[in-house]
Design a protein around this motif. Structure first.
Motif, PDB file in Angstrom:
ATOM      1  N   LEU A  50     -31.640  48.206  58.159  1.00 35.80           N
ATOM      2  CA  LEU A  50     -30.171  48.470  57.612  1.00 35.80           C
ATOM      3  C   LEU A  50     -30.307  49.410  56.362  1.00 35.80           C
ATOM      4  N   ALA A  51     -31.115  49.257  55.519  1.00 40.68           N
ATOM      5  CA  ALA A  51     -31.221  49.830  54.371  1.00 40.68           C
ATOM      6  C   ALA A  51     -31.397  51.227  54.412  1.00 40.68           C
ATOM      7  N   SER A  52     -31.785  51.955  55.627  1.00 38.79           N
ATOM      8  CA  SER A  52     -31.992  53.220  56.087  1.00 38.79           C
ATOM      9  C   SER A  52     -30.826  53.787  56.884  1.00 38.79           C
ATOM     10  N   GLY A  53     -29.759  52.910  56.893  1.00 44.01           N
ATOM     11  CA  GLY A  53     -28.297  53.183  57.781  1.00 44.01           C
ATOM     12  C   GLY A  53     -28.327  52.531  59.137  1.00 44.01           C
ATOM     13  N   ILE A  54     -27.014  52.456  59.325  1.00 44.76           N
ATOM     14  CA  ILE A  54     -26.672  51.668  60.727  1.00 44.76           C
ATOM     15  C   ILE A  54     -27.120  52.326  61.837  1.00 44.76           C
ATOM     16  N   PHE A  55     -27.269  53.645  61.767  1.00 45.21           N
ATOM     17  CA  PHE A  55     -27.542  54.753  63.051  1.00 45.21           C
ATOM     18  C   PHE A  55     -29.064  54.516  63.264  1.00 45.21           C
ATOM     19  N   GLN A  56     -29.936  54.404  62.113  1.00 46.63           N
ATOM     20  CA  GLN A  56     -31.327  54.054  62.198  1.00 46.63           C
ATOM     21  C   GLN A  56     -31.610  52.506  62.698  1.00 46.63           C
ATOM     22  N   PHE A  57     -30.669  51.595  62.423  1.00 49.25           N
ATOM     23  CA  PHE A  57     -31.017  50.261  62.946  1.00 49.25           C
ATOM     24  C   PHE A  57     -30.337  50.167  64.300  1.00 49.25           C
ATOM     25  N   ALA A  58     -29.283  50.682  64.552  1.00 50.79           N
ATOM     26  CA  ALA A  58     -28.750  50.812  65.949  1.00 50.79           C
ATOM     27  C   ALA A  58     -29.752  51.273  66.806  1.00 50.79           C
ATOM     28  N   PHE A  59     -30.438  52.749  66.471  1.00 49.44           N
ATOM     29  CA  PHE A  59     -31.278  53.327  67.477  1.00 49.44           C
ATOM     30  C   PHE A  59     -32.750  52.246  67.345  1.00 49.44           C
ATOM     31  N   GLU A  60     -33.362  51.877  66.673  1.00 51.78           N
ATOM     32  CA  GLU A  60     -34.516  51.203  66.801  1.00 51.78           C
ATOM     33  C   GLU A  60     -34.093  49.597  67.255  1.00 51.78           C
ATOM     34  N   ALA A  61     -33.036  49.050  66.991  1.00 45.80           N
ATOM     35  CA  ALA A  61     -32.773  47.653  67.640  1.00 45.80           C
ATOM     36  C   ALA A  61     -32.350  47.710  69.129  1.00 45.80           C
ATOM     37  N   ARG A  62     -32.120  48.787  69.753  1.00 44.32           N
ATOM     38  CA  ARG A  62     -31.328  48.815  71.032  1.00 44.32           C
ATOM     39  C   ARG A  62     -32.049  48.127  71.992  1.00 44.32           C
ATOM     40  N   LEU A  63     -33.519  47.972  72.268  1.00 45.00           N
ATOM     41  CA  LEU A  63     -33.969  47.251  73.218  1.00 45.00           C
ATOM     42  C   LEU A  63     -33.906  45.890  72.819  1.00 45.00           C
ATOM     43  N   ASP A  64     -33.889  45.185  71.674  1.00 40.86           N
ATOM     44  CA  ASP A  64     -33.740  43.922  71.200  1.00 40.86           C
ATOM     45  C   ASP A  64     -32.386  43.203  71.617  1.00 40.86           C
ATOM     46  N   ILE A  65     -31.492  44.214  71.074  1.00 41.15           N
ATOM     47  CA  ILE A  65     -30.173  43.807  71.711  1.00 41.15           C
ATOM     48  C   ILE A  65     -29.816  43.629  73.156  1.00 41.15           C
ATOM     49  N   VAL A  66     -30.164  44.664  73.942  1.00 43.91           N
ATOM     50  CA  VAL A  66     -30.102  44.551  75.108  1.00 43.91           C
ATOM     51  C   VAL A  66     -30.751  43.130  75.762  1.00 43.91           C
ATOM     52  N   MET A  67     -31.896  43.070  75.309  1.00 46.02           N
ATOM     53  CA  MET A  67     -32.988  41.858  75.627  1.00 46.02           C
ATOM     54  C   MET A  67     -31.993  40.592  75.253  1.00 46.02           C
ATOM     55  N   LEU A  68     -31.536  40.563  74.004  1.00 49.41           N
ATOM     56  CA  LEU A  68     -31.015  39.395  73.731  1.00 49.41           C
ATOM     57  C   LEU A  68     -29.525  39.039  74.651  1.00 49.41           C
ATOM     58  N   VAL A  69     -28.665  40.264  74.933  1.00 46.03           N
ATOM     59  CA  VAL A  69     -27.721  39.994  75.842  1.00 46.03           C
ATOM     60  C   VAL A  69     -28.015  39.661  77.235  1.00 46.03           C
ATOM     61  N   LEU A  70     -29.074  40.283  77.805  1.00 42.96           N
ATOM     62  CA  LEU A  70     -29.525  39.742  79.145  1.00 42.96           C
ATOM     63  C   LEU A  70     -30.290  38.260  79.000  1.00 42.96           C
ATOM     64  N   LEU A  71     -30.937  38.059  78.074  1.00 47.82           N
ATOM     65  CA  LEU A  71     -31.274  36.551  77.949  1.00 47.82           C
ATOM     66  C   LEU A  71     -30.089  35.593  77.832  1.00 47.82           C
ATOM     67  N   TYR A  72     -28.944  35.902  77.249  1.00 48.32           N
ATOM     68  CA  TYR A  72     -27.735  35.057  76.992  1.00 48.32           C
ATOM     69  C   TYR A  72     -27.188  35.046  78.591  1.00 48.32           C
ATOM     70  N   ILE A  73     -27.134  36.105  79.409  1.00 51.83           N
ATOM     71  CA  ILE A  73     -26.537  36.035  80.774  1.00 51.83           C
ATOM     72  C   ILE A  73     -27.365  35.198  81.861  1.00 51.83           C
ATOM     73  N   LEU A  74     -28.905  35.026  81.476  1.00 54.12           N
ATOM     74  CA  LEU A  74     -29.549  34.268  82.352  1.00 54.12           C
ATOM     75  C   LEU A  74     -29.481  32.987  81.839  1.00 54.12           C
ATOM     76  N   TRP A  75     -29.056  32.399  80.441  1.00 56.29           N
ATOM     77  CA  TRP A  75     -28.943  31.083  80.051  1.00 56.29           C
ATOM     78  C   TRP A  75     -27.846  30.599  80.394  1.00 56.29           C
ATOM     79  N   LYS A  76     -26.564  31.468  80.643  1.00 58.42           N
ATOM     80  CA  LYS A  76     -25.214  31.090  80.843  1.00 58.42           C
ATOM     81  C   LYS A  76     -25.118  30.500  82.417  1.00 58.42           C
ATOM     82  N   LYS A  77     -25.940  31.354  83.124  1.00 58.12           N
ATOM     83  CA  LYS A  77     -25.829  31.325  84.690  1.00 58.12           C
ATOM     84  C   LYS A  77     -26.326  29.919  85.088  1.00 58.12           C
TER      85      LYS A  77
END
Length: 118
Positions: free
Chosen positions: A91-118
Motif C-alpha cells: 500500500l505504501a507503493s499505491g493502491i493500484f500496485q496493492f490491488a494488482f499484487e493482491a488480486r489472487l489473494d482476494i479472489v481466493m478469500l472470496v472463494l473460500l468464504y463461498i465454500l465456508w458459507k455453503k
C-alpha cells in the motif's frame, strides 16, 4: 448421461487446485524457506512445512468434498496472514500496485468464504 458440474463443485476444484499446487511448491522447492525467513517468520523451515502440509491436506479435503467447512478455516487463516505479510506493505507503493499484487489473494478469500458459507 453425465451430470454437469455445478458451480459449487467447480469452485471446490479450483480452490483445491490452487492450494495443492501452492503446497507442492512449498514442499518441493527449498527457496520457500528463504521467502518465509525474509518475511520475519520465526522458524521458517518448520513454518513452510506446516503451511505446505496444511494446504495439501485441506486442498485434498476440499476437492473430495470431505469436511469442506473445516478445511476452509486454516486456509482462510493462511490467506489472511499472507495478505497481511506480503500485500499490505505494498500500500505504501499505491493502491493500484496493492490491488494488482493482491488480486489472487482476494479472489481466493472470496472463494473460500463461498465454500465456508455453503
Amino acid at each position: 448421461m453425465t451430470k454437469p458440474v455445478s458451480s459449487h463443485q467447480l469452485i471446490r476444484y479450483v480452490v483445491g487446485y490452487v492450494f495443492i499446487t501452492s503446497a507442492l511448491m512449498k514442499l518441493v522447492i527449498s527457496d520457500f524457506t528463504g521467502v518465509f525467513a525474509n518475511l520475519g517468520i520465526p522458524f521458517p523451515e518448520m513454518a513452510v512445512l506446516i503451511v505446505g502440509i496444511t494446504e495439501l491436506v485441506a486442498g485434498l479435503f476440499i476437492i473430495f468434498n470431505y469436511y469442506v467447512k473445516r478445511a476452509v478455516v486454516p486456509l482462510l487463516i493462511i490467506m489472511i496472514t499472507a495478505l497481511i505479510l506480503t500485500k499490505i506493505p505494498l500500500l505504501a507503493s499505491g493502491i493500484f500496485q496493492f490491488a494488482f499484487e493482491a488480486r489472487l489473494d482476494i479472489v481466493m478469500l472470496v472463494l473460500l468464504y463461498i465454500l465456508w458459507k455453503k
